[in-house]
Design a protein around this motif. Structure first.
Motif, PDB file in Angstrom:
ATOM      1  N   THR A 127      -3.533 -26.941  33.297  1.00 54.37           N
ATOM      2  CA  THR A 127      -3.549 -25.761  32.429  1.00 54.37           C
ATOM      3  C   THR A 127      -4.281 -24.563  33.016  1.00 54.37           C
ATOM      4  OG1 THR A 127      -5.597 -26.401  31.306  1.00 54.37           O
ATOM      5  CG2 THR A 127      -3.517 -27.271  30.407  1.00 54.37           C
ATOM      6  N   GLY A 128      -5.212 -24.816  33.942  1.00 53.30           N
ATOM      7  CA  GLY A 128      -6.031 -23.713  34.435  1.00 53.30           C
ATOM      8  C   GLY A 128      -7.187 -23.376  33.513  1.00 53.30           C
ATOM      9  N   ASP A 129      -7.444 -24.250  32.534  1.00 59.48           N
ATOM     10  CA  ASP A 129      -8.555 -24.056  31.604  1.00 59.48           C
ATOM     11  C   ASP A 129      -9.614 -25.128  31.836  1.00 59.48           C
ATOM     12  OD1 ASP A 129      -7.340 -21.911  30.318  1.00 59.48           O
ATOM     13  OD2 ASP A 129      -6.337 -23.203  28.864  1.00 59.48           O
ATOM     14  N   TYR A 130     -10.868 -24.736  31.688  1.00 68.65           N
ATOM     15  CA  TYR A 130     -11.964 -25.697  31.742  1.00 68.65           C
ATOM     16  C   TYR A 130     -12.293 -26.182  30.334  1.00 68.65           C
ATOM     17  CZ  TYR A 130     -13.274 -24.861  36.621  1.00 68.65           C
ATOM     18  OH  TYR A 130     -13.292 -24.801  37.984  1.00 68.65           O
ATOM     19  N   GLY A 131     -12.568 -27.467  30.232  1.00 70.81           N
ATOM     20  CA  GLY A 131     -12.953 -28.030  28.945  1.00 70.81           C
ATOM     21  C   GLY A 131     -13.613 -29.374  29.134  1.00 70.81           C
ATOM     22  N   ARG A 132     -13.960 -29.999  28.029  1.00 68.34           N
ATOM     23  CA  ARG A 132     -14.543 -31.337  28.059  1.00 68.34           C
ATOM     24  C   ARG A 132     -14.100 -32.088  26.813  1.00 68.34           C
ATOM     25  NH1 ARG A 132     -19.143 -31.187  24.623  1.00 68.34           N
ATOM     26  NH2 ARG A 132     -19.671 -29.036  24.052  1.00 68.34           N
ATOM     27  N   ILE A 133     -14.022 -33.402  26.935  1.00 61.91           N
ATOM     28  CA  ILE A 133     -13.713 -34.260  25.796  1.00 61.91           C
ATOM     29  C   ILE A 133     -14.945 -35.101  25.502  1.00 61.91           C
ATOM     30  CG2 ILE A 133     -12.293 -36.147  24.931  1.00 61.91           C
ATOM     31  CD1 ILE A 133     -10.032 -35.169  26.696  1.00 61.91           C
ATOM     32  N   ALA A 134     -15.425 -35.028  24.288  1.00 63.79           N
ATOM     33  CA  ALA A 134     -16.578 -35.817  23.858  1.00 63.79           C
ATOM     34  C   ALA A 134     -16.189 -36.583  22.601  1.00 63.79           C
ATOM     35  CB  ALA A 134     -17.781 -34.915  23.585  1.00 63.79           C
ATOM     36  N   ASP A 135     -16.203 -37.906  22.687  1.00 68.80           N
ATOM     37  CA  ASP A 135     -15.830 -38.764  21.553  1.00 68.80           C
ATOM     38  C   ASP A 135     -14.448 -38.414  21.014  1.00 68.80           C
ATOM     39  OD1 ASP A 135     -18.295 -40.127  21.653  1.00 68.80           O
ATOM     40  OD2 ASP A 135     -19.255 -38.548  20.472  1.00 68.80           O
ATOM     41  N   GLY A 136     -13.523 -38.113  21.917  1.00 70.45           N
ATOM     42  CA  GLY A 136     -12.147 -37.851  21.528  1.00 70.45           C
ATOM     43  C   GLY A 136     -11.857 -36.442  21.060  1.00 70.45           C
ATOM     44  N   VAL A 137     -12.855 -35.572  21.087  1.00 73.51           N
ATOM     45  CA  VAL A 137     -12.697 -34.196  20.611  1.00 73.51           C
ATOM     46  C   VAL A 137     -12.743 -33.242  21.806  1.00 73.51           C
ATOM     47  CG1 VAL A 137     -13.628 -32.400  19.103  1.00 73.51           C
ATOM     48  CG2 VAL A 137     -13.778 -34.806  18.420  1.00 73.51           C
ATOM     49  N   LEU A 138     -11.809 -32.280  21.835  1.00 75.99           N
ATOM     50  CA  LEU A 138     -11.704 -31.341  22.948  1.00 75.99           C
ATOM     51  C   LEU A 138     -12.498 -30.067  22.678  1.00 75.99           C
ATOM     52  CD1 LEU A 138     -10.392 -30.435  25.650  1.00 75.99           C
ATOM     53  CD2 LEU A 138      -8.471 -29.565  24.283  1.00 75.99           C
TER      54      LEU A 138
END
Length: 249
Positions: A127-138
């Motif tokens: 996607t070209g986006d930075y993110g993180r998943i914590a406990d199934g939540v983006l």
């Protein structure tokens, strides 16, 4: 619209659902909507044209639990967070958001090079986006091109923007990176003040420093009457970067 001086003169009780996408709601916007539209249920999602707008969704009572997120992955998608070597990262770590599923496009029309760059051999879309998943939540962090690297430290503009949006005298703000000969980049905040405000650059820096690390405090504060937007309502940060870099050079 919520801050229009005539907003309270109108009956908005028929507005029962408010949806958003492309970014998280800032804490200040959530507070404002709760005050101005207390009857409305809020929702937000993450996706793009290449995924038919699909990716993740958040709404209903879940908004109270994870208000700074964009929700959980939708049923028709798979979602991974990967590092620069294309490896899936640990839960809670930041990386590039990748999406796979029936909703993902087949490729860019008549542009095989761009298609090969965006889609891997297993049809995961980068996607070209930075993110993180914590406990199934983006949680979204930043567009890859928007991230500021100052002296080796990664800075996500959205964090600084959300802090400044909480200031009672700030109407709008955009944070961008500008070149620096030693550090690589520095933080610049472009601020639109509310009418009658006397806030100055030092006040902006102090406000940020009270909550965020010192290296995230804007080196440059530029005041403008308005921010440039495209037809879909997104701030044209590349224009701001070019203008401010030219002004500071």
């Amino acid at each position: 619209m919520l801050e229009h001086p005539d907003f309270d003169k109108y009956d908005t009780s028929s507005v029962t659902v408010v949806g958003g996408g492309g970014a998280t709601y800032s804490p200040e916007l959530l507070r404002l909507m709760a005050k101005k539209l207390p009857q409305a249920r809020l929702g937000v999602g993450y996706g793009m044209s290449e995924t038919l707008g699909s990716g993740s969704r958040l709404g209903g009572i879940a908004m109270d639990s994870w208000p700074s997120s964009v929700g959980t992955v939708e049923a028709m998608c798979e979602l991974e967070i990967r590092d620069e070597n294309d490896n899936v990262v640990e839960d809670g770590e930041v990386g590039e958001i990748c999406i796979r599923g029936a909703v993902v496009f087949l490729g860019y029309w008549d542009n095989p090079e761009a298609s090969a760059k965006a889609l891997d051999e297993r049809r995961w879309y980068r996607t070209g986006d930075y993110g993180r998943i914590a406990d199934g939540v983006l949680y979204l962090e930043s567009r890859m091109r928007d991230m500021i690297i100052r002296g080796g430290e990664n800075i996500y503009p959205i964090e600084i923007e959300h802090r400044l949006e909480e200031h009672p005298e700030v109407a709008e703000v955009a944070v961008v990176g500008v070149p620096h000969h030693q550090l690589g980049q520095e933080v610049a905040a472009v601020v639109v003040l509310k009418p009658g405000s006397a806030l100055d650059a030092d006040g902006v820096k102090t406000w940020v420093s009270e909550e965020l690390a010192r290296y995230k405090v804007p080196t440059h504060v530029i005041f403008r009457d308005a921010l440039p937007y495209n037809a879909t309502g997104k701030v044209l940060k590349h224009e701001l970067e070019a203008e401010i870099s030219a002004e500071l050079s």
